[in-house]
Design an enzyme around this catalytic site. Sequence first.
Site, short mmCIF file in Angstrom:
data_model
loop_
_atom_site.label_atom_id
_atom_site.label_comp_id
_atom_site.label_asym_id
_atom_site.label_seq_id
_atom_site.Cartn_x
_atom_site.Cartn_y
_atom_site.Cartn_z
N ASP A 1 0.67 -0.94 0.24
CA ASP A 1 0.01 -0.16 0.21
C ASP A 1 0.68 1.12 0.19
O ASP A 1 1.87 1.02 0.95
CB ASP A 1 -0.43 -0.35 1.26
CG ASP A 1 -1.60 1.07 1.52
OD1 ASP A 1 -2.89 1.74 0.71
OD2 ASP A 1 -1.83 1.54 1.95
N GLU B 1 -1.60 -0.81 -5.98
CA GLU B 1 -2.96 -0.47 -6.36
C GLU B 1 -2.46 -0.29 -7.76
O GLU B 1 -1.75 0.84 -8.11
CB GLU B 1 -3.28 0.20 -5.41
CG GLU B 1 -3.54 0.08 -4.32
CD GLU B 1 -4.47 1.06 -3.41
OE1 GLU B 1 -5.26 0.71 -2.92
OE2 GLU B 1 -3.32 1.19 -2.63
N ASP C 1 -3.42 1.22 7.18
CA ASP C 1 -2.16 0.97 6.15
C ASP C 1 -2.22 -0.24 5.84
O ASP C 1 -2.08 -0.84 4.92
CB ASP C 1 -0.78 1.49 6.11
CG ASP C 1 -1.10 3.56 6.15
OD1 ASP C 1 -2.14 4.34 5.18
OD2 ASP C 1 -0.26 4.12 5.97
#
Length: 403
Positions: free
Chosen positions: A190, A274, A355
């Site tokens: 992340d 992502e 996170d």
Amino acid sequence: MATAHVKRAFKYRFYPTNEQAAELSRTFGCVRKVYNMALAARTEAWAVRQERVNYNATSAMLTAWKKTEELAYLSEVSSVPLQQCLRHLQTAFTNFFAKRARYPRFKSKRKSRASAEYTSSAFRFRDGRLTLAKMTEPLAIVWHRPLPEGAKPSAVTVSRDAAGRWYVSMLCEDPSVKPLPASGSVIGVDAGLDHLLTLSTGEKIANPRHERKDRARLAKAQRELSRKAKGSNNRARARRKVAKVHARIADRRRDHLHQITTRLVRENQTVVIEDLTVRNMLKNRSLSRAISDAAWSEFRSMLEYKAAWYGREVIAVDRWFPSSKLCSVCGMLQEKMPLNVRTWTCDCGTTHDRDVNAARNVKAAGLAVSACGAGVRPQRRTSGGQSAAKQEASRREPRSPRL
């Protein structure tokens, strides 16, 4: 898994003599001139006659240009870099027509990268000494690392950055780059600003904030530049000072990203990230400076080409996947999750670090995509019920998020 040798570019700094610097500067100028003239000719041909001009036609134009009196100076430099810039223009148009890039732009004397590419017919490389066409002496290269044993460069690119530093990049086959032994390790990543990266293992990688550390130095150099008269030698010197600060920031950032990406690729078989739209995120005036300093796009680019080298896999999860708002234990989706909320407690009683929870959800979503080949847009129903990603996640283990 046997693969062909990977071609890598080995970049070195060198210090040219006055004669070599003058020759290379002339070459850079001619390359820029030919590129811009060919681009103008192709643009005019399409706008006026609806005609597509290819590389062969521009090559013939270059021969005709050299015979004219006003462009006779094009014959004073090596012809190979001029032909190569026409090939680069052809590639740019190919990418444009394939909708992979926007329309080619003209090269600027002050803003565009000064570079020239030489193929094997335009340079000599013997016993670690590189001599370019139109030159009598080899380049004084700083060999901070050796080339692969027995390597023979197939192409050489010479460039000069805005800070006035000279570089030579040699394209060689590297037999040492081979697929690593298979590993079953999968990790979710992340990206953030408080921490540059948060891994699904719970590890957090600090954000060095290289630009912030040199912000005062950069501001001082830019103030001095703004006071200098345009076109003066003092302004040119001040501009180089600003460029050196930018180069220092970029060098440290690039080195840090290389270390992180190499480690992730070596330790894990699959890396799930992502699919961030950094271009759109930069429109946020409050965060654009910090996002640019984080260099998420460069991180992804490094990760992907290194994974291809070493037989690893990179999976990009859909940008709309609510990794931060989804409980990685029970799968409940929170309605809102403002950026200032760093820890939160789900109705199931689990307290999450924002996170770390997002990284775990990214990992689970990536495993679902890898198994089913479906897109990851959870909480959306299909005619058959749950999405493939949700079904796979539920079937894989009871504690994984119900995507």
